[in-house]
Motif scaffolding. Structure first.
Motif, PDB file in Angstrom:
ATOM      1  N   GLY A  81      18.626 -42.797 -37.156  1.00  0.00           N
ATOM      2  CA  GLY A  81      19.904 -42.137 -36.944  1.00  0.00           C
ATOM      3  C   GLY A  81      19.804 -40.732 -36.384  1.00  0.00           C
ATOM      4  O   GLY A  81      19.052 -40.480 -35.447  1.00  0.00           O
ATOM      5  N   ASP A  82      20.548 -39.811 -36.984  1.00  0.00           N
ATOM      6  CA  ASP A  82      20.663 -38.461 -36.449  1.00  0.00           C
ATOM      7  C   ASP A  82      19.656 -37.478 -37.048  1.00  0.00           C
ATOM      8  O   ASP A  82      19.638 -36.311 -36.664  1.00  0.00           O
ATOM      9  N   ASP A  83      18.847 -37.941 -37.977  1.00  0.00           N
ATOM     10  CA  ASP A  83      17.948 -37.036 -38.681  1.00  0.00           C
ATOM     11  C   ASP A  83      16.488 -37.368 -38.401  1.00  0.00           C
ATOM     12  O   ASP A  83      16.052 -38.513 -38.535  1.00  0.00           O
ATOM     13  N   PHE A  84      15.739 -36.351 -38.033  1.00  0.00           N
ATOM     14  CA  PHE A  84      14.292 -36.448 -37.869  1.00  0.00           C
ATOM     15  C   PHE A  84      13.679 -36.813 -39.219  1.00  0.00           C
ATOM     16  O   PHE A  84      14.069 -36.273 -40.249  1.00  0.00           O
ATOM     17  N   SER A  85      12.706 -37.727 -39.228  1.00  0.00           N
ATOM     18  CA  SER A  85      12.151 -38.203 -40.495  1.00  0.00           C
ATOM     19  C   SER A  85      10.688 -38.570 -40.350  1.00  0.00           C
ATOM     20  O   SER A  85      10.094 -38.471 -39.263  1.00  0.00           O
ATOM     21  N   ILE A  86      10.106 -39.039 -41.456  1.00  0.00           N
ATOM     22  CA  ILE A  86       8.717 -39.476 -41.425  1.00  0.00           C
ATOM     23  C   ILE A  86       8.525 -40.645 -40.454  1.00  0.00           C
ATOM     24  O   ILE A  86       7.411 -40.855 -39.960  1.00  0.00           O
ATOM     25  N   ALA A  87       9.579 -41.389 -40.165  1.00  0.00           N
ATOM     26  CA  ALA A  87       9.471 -42.478 -39.196  1.00  0.00           C
ATOM     27  C   ALA A  87       9.100 -41.945 -37.823  1.00  0.00           C
ATOM     28  O   ALA A  87       8.275 -42.530 -37.109  1.00  0.00           O
ATOM     29  N   ASP A  88       9.697 -40.826 -37.446  1.00  0.00           N
ATOM     30  CA  ASP A  88       9.393 -40.213 -36.146  1.00  0.00           C
ATOM     31  C   ASP A  88       8.001 -39.578 -36.150  1.00  0.00           C
ATOM     32  O   ASP A  88       7.245 -39.710 -35.179  1.00  0.00           O
ATOM     33  N   ILE A  89       7.662 -38.894 -37.237  1.00  0.00           N
ATOM     34  CA  ILE A  89       6.352 -38.254 -37.325  1.00  0.00           C
ATOM     35  C   ILE A  89       5.239 -39.288 -37.177  1.00  0.00           C
ATOM     36  O   ILE A  89       4.218 -39.034 -36.529  1.00  0.00           O
ATOM     37  N   ALA A  90       5.436 -40.461 -37.749  1.00  0.00           N
ATOM     38  CA  ALA A  90       4.401 -41.491 -37.713  1.00  0.00           C
ATOM     39  C   ALA A  90       4.047 -41.908 -36.284  1.00  0.00           C
ATOM     40  O   ALA A  90       2.882 -42.176 -35.977  1.00  0.00           O
ATOM     41  N   SER A  91       5.025 -41.961 -35.394  1.00  0.00           N
ATOM     42  CA  SER A  91       4.806 -42.512 -34.054  1.00  0.00           C
ATOM     43  C   SER A  91       4.641 -41.468 -32.953  1.00  0.00           C
ATOM     44  O   SER A  91       4.074 -41.780 -31.897  1.00  0.00           O
ATOM     45  N   LEU A  92       5.139 -40.261 -33.152  1.00  0.00           N
ATOM     46  CA  LEU A  92       5.114 -39.260 -32.084  1.00  0.00           C
ATOM     47  C   LEU A  92       3.711 -39.041 -31.516  1.00  0.00           C
ATOM     48  O   LEU A  92       3.506 -39.041 -30.300  1.00  0.00           O
ATOM     49  N   GLY A  93       2.748 -38.808 -32.392  1.00  0.00           N
ATOM     50  CA  GLY A  93       1.395 -38.515 -31.930  1.00  0.00           C
ATOM     51  C   GLY A  93       0.761 -39.665 -31.176  1.00  0.00           C
ATOM     52  O   GLY A  93      -0.008 -39.456 -30.230  1.00  0.00           O
ATOM     53  N   TRP A  94       1.096 -40.884 -31.576  1.00  0.00           N
ATOM     54  CA  TRP A  94       0.516 -42.045 -30.907  1.00  0.00           C
ATOM     55  C   TRP A  94       1.084 -42.249 -29.507  1.00  0.00           C
ATOM     56  O   TRP A  94       0.345 -42.576 -28.569  1.00  0.00           O
ATOM     57  N   VAL A  95       2.397 -42.053 -29.345  1.00  0.00           N
ATOM     58  CA  VAL A  95       2.980 -42.187 -28.006  1.00  0.00           C
ATOM     59  C   VAL A  95       2.462 -41.066 -27.107  1.00  0.00           C
ATOM     60  O   VAL A  95       2.132 -41.291 -25.936  1.00  0.00           O
ATOM     61  N   ARG A  96       2.390 -39.876 -27.650  1.00  0.00           N
ATOM     62  CA  ARG A  96       1.835 -38.735 -26.891  1.00  0.00           C
ATOM     63  C   ARG A  96       0.411 -39.044 -26.433  1.00  0.00           C
ATOM     64  O   ARG A  96       0.036 -38.774 -25.284  1.00  0.00           O
ATOM     65  N   GLY A 125       1.011 -50.734 -38.860  1.00  0.00           N
ATOM     66  CA  GLY A 125       0.527 -52.092 -38.694  1.00  0.00           C
ATOM     67  C   GLY A 125       0.456 -52.552 -37.254  1.00  0.00           C
ATOM     68  O   GLY A 125      -0.253 -53.515 -36.951  1.00  0.00           O
ATOM     69  N   GLY A 126       1.185 -51.890 -36.351  1.00  0.00           N
ATOM     70  CA  GLY A 126       1.247 -52.357 -34.976  1.00  0.00           C
ATOM     71  C   GLY A 126       0.965 -51.289 -33.948  1.00  0.00           C
ATOM     72  O   GLY A 126      -0.034 -51.321 -33.247  1.00  0.00           O
ATOM     73  N   LEU A 127       1.863 -50.319 -33.846  1.00  0.00           N
ATOM     74  CA  LEU A 127       1.780 -49.332 -32.766  1.00  0.00           C
ATOM     75  C   LEU A 127       0.443 -48.601 -32.745  1.00  0.00           C
ATOM     76  O   LEU A 127      -0.227 -48.529 -31.711  1.00  0.00           O
ATOM     77  N   GLY A 128       0.029 -48.063 -33.880  1.00  0.00           N
ATOM     78  CA  GLY A 128      -1.218 -47.304 -33.922  1.00  0.00           C
ATOM     79  C   GLY A 128      -2.442 -48.141 -33.607  1.00  0.00           C
ATOM     80  O   GLY A 128      -3.227 -47.793 -32.710  1.00  0.00           O
ATOM     81  N   PRO A 129      -2.655 -49.262 -34.310  1.00  0.00           N
ATOM     82  CA  PRO A 129      -3.827 -50.089 -34.015  1.00  0.00           C
ATOM     83  C   PRO A 129      -3.875 -50.606 -32.570  1.00  0.00           C
ATOM     84  O   PRO A 129      -4.940 -50.611 -31.946  1.00  0.00           O
ATOM     85  N   MET A 130      -2.743 -51.023 -32.040  1.00  0.00           N
ATOM     86  CA  MET A 130      -2.743 -51.559 -30.674  1.00  0.00           C
ATOM     87  C   MET A 130      -2.991 -50.462 -29.633  1.00  0.00           C
ATOM     88  O   MET A 130      -3.767 -50.642 -28.699  1.00  0.00           O
ATOM     89  N   PHE A 131      -2.343 -49.311 -29.807  1.00  0.00           N
ATOM     90  CA  PHE A 131      -2.565 -48.208 -28.879  1.00  0.00           C
ATOM     91  C   PHE A 131      -4.016 -47.736 -28.950  1.00  0.00           C
ATOM     92  O   PHE A 131      -4.635 -47.403 -27.936  1.00  0.00           O
ATOM     93  N   GLY A 132      -4.561 -47.690 -30.160  1.00  0.00           N
ATOM     94  CA  GLY A 132      -5.942 -47.254 -30.323  1.00  0.00           C
ATOM     95  C   GLY A 132      -6.925 -48.188 -29.639  1.00  0.00           C
ATOM     96  O   GLY A 132      -7.872 -47.749 -28.978  1.00  0.00           O
ATOM     97  N   GLN A 133      -6.700 -49.487 -29.762  1.00  0.00           N
ATOM     98  CA  GLN A 133      -7.572 -50.456 -29.093  1.00  0.00           C
ATOM     99  C   GLN A 133      -7.426 -50.364 -27.574  1.00  0.00           C
ATOM    100  O   GLN A 133      -8.408 -50.460 -26.837  1.00  0.00           O
TER     101      GLN A 133
END
Length: 235
Positions: free
Chosen positions: A176-191, A124-132
């Protein structure tokens, strides 16, 4: 062997392995969410490159699977009830694959929704804003004399990446300490923001500490490295 002939998309992108999950995507920040997730979980799949630069998402075959005309989309021959199942929207695909594999989504209810929360935040935020910001900074929008649109998205992207910076101040990963879908969602956009869009200076990326650390450790994961290049463009 699964019969996928009822799905018109398989006429445009034939399944060589119809018993495997079919992925229709390109290695964009949204597309790689699905490929990274598939690589991380080990679910057998067959990738199909969809050329978004040639508007292939707007042909009838692709639209028959995803009426919204966007990548990624999947077709699982072994969906709920053992029947073929089509799904689109990258966040929905992450959740589906997490539940199908039993991986990368916490089982504890509170932490589960915490992870889902950060997926929704990205969508809802990171992807659309970075894309624009990418459009107005690097692509066609950069030729506009009025820089107010670019500055608006730069300001919001600056804010959002600091939400990420704060979140990562006392934890290795977003949940927390575990890699999850939360990280997968944002990694590509920050990269993409600091690489392909070349917008690091606009969001003062050099001021950050936690986000660069998180991004680096995410990109060193073998499954992430593989997923970032899938599907490859045919020669």
């Amino acid at each position: 062997m699964a019969d996928l002939s009822a799905f018109p998309i398989t006429r445009r992108w034939p399944a060589q392995h119809p018993d495997r999950l079919q992925l229709y995507a390109a290695p964009t920040p949204n597309g790689v969410k699905a490929s990274i997730m598939l690589e991380e979980t080990g679910i057998p799949y067959e990738p199909h490159y969809v050329n978004i630069m040639e508007n292939e998402t707007w042909n009838d075959e692709f639209l028959s699977l995803n009426p919204n005309g966007k990548i990624p989309a999947i077709l699982d021959p072994d969906g709920p009830g053992g029947e073929p199942f089509a799904l689109w929207e990258s966040g929905a695909i992450l959740l589906y694959l997490a539940e199908k594999s039993g991986k990368l989504l916490p089982s504890d209810p509170a932490r589960r929704y915490e992870a889902i929360q950060w997926v929704m935040w990205q969508m809802g935020g990171l992807g659309p804003m970075f894309g624009q910001l990418g459009f107005f900074h690097k692509f066609a929008g950069r030729d506009y004399e009025d820089k107010r649109p670019r500055d608006r998205y730069a300001k919001e992207s600056h804010r959002l990446i600091r939400v990420l910076e704060t979140r990562l101040a006392d934890r290795q990963w977003l949940v927390g300490d575990d890699f999850s879908i939360a990280d997968i969602a944002s990694l590509g956009w920050v990269r993409n923001l600091i690489g392909f869009y070349d917008a690091g200076e606009l969001v003062a990326y050099d001021e950050l500490v936690n986000v660069p650390r998180w991004l680096e450790q995410g990109l060193t994961r073998p499954a992430v490295q593989r997923g970032l290049t899938i599907p490859a463009k045919p020669d």
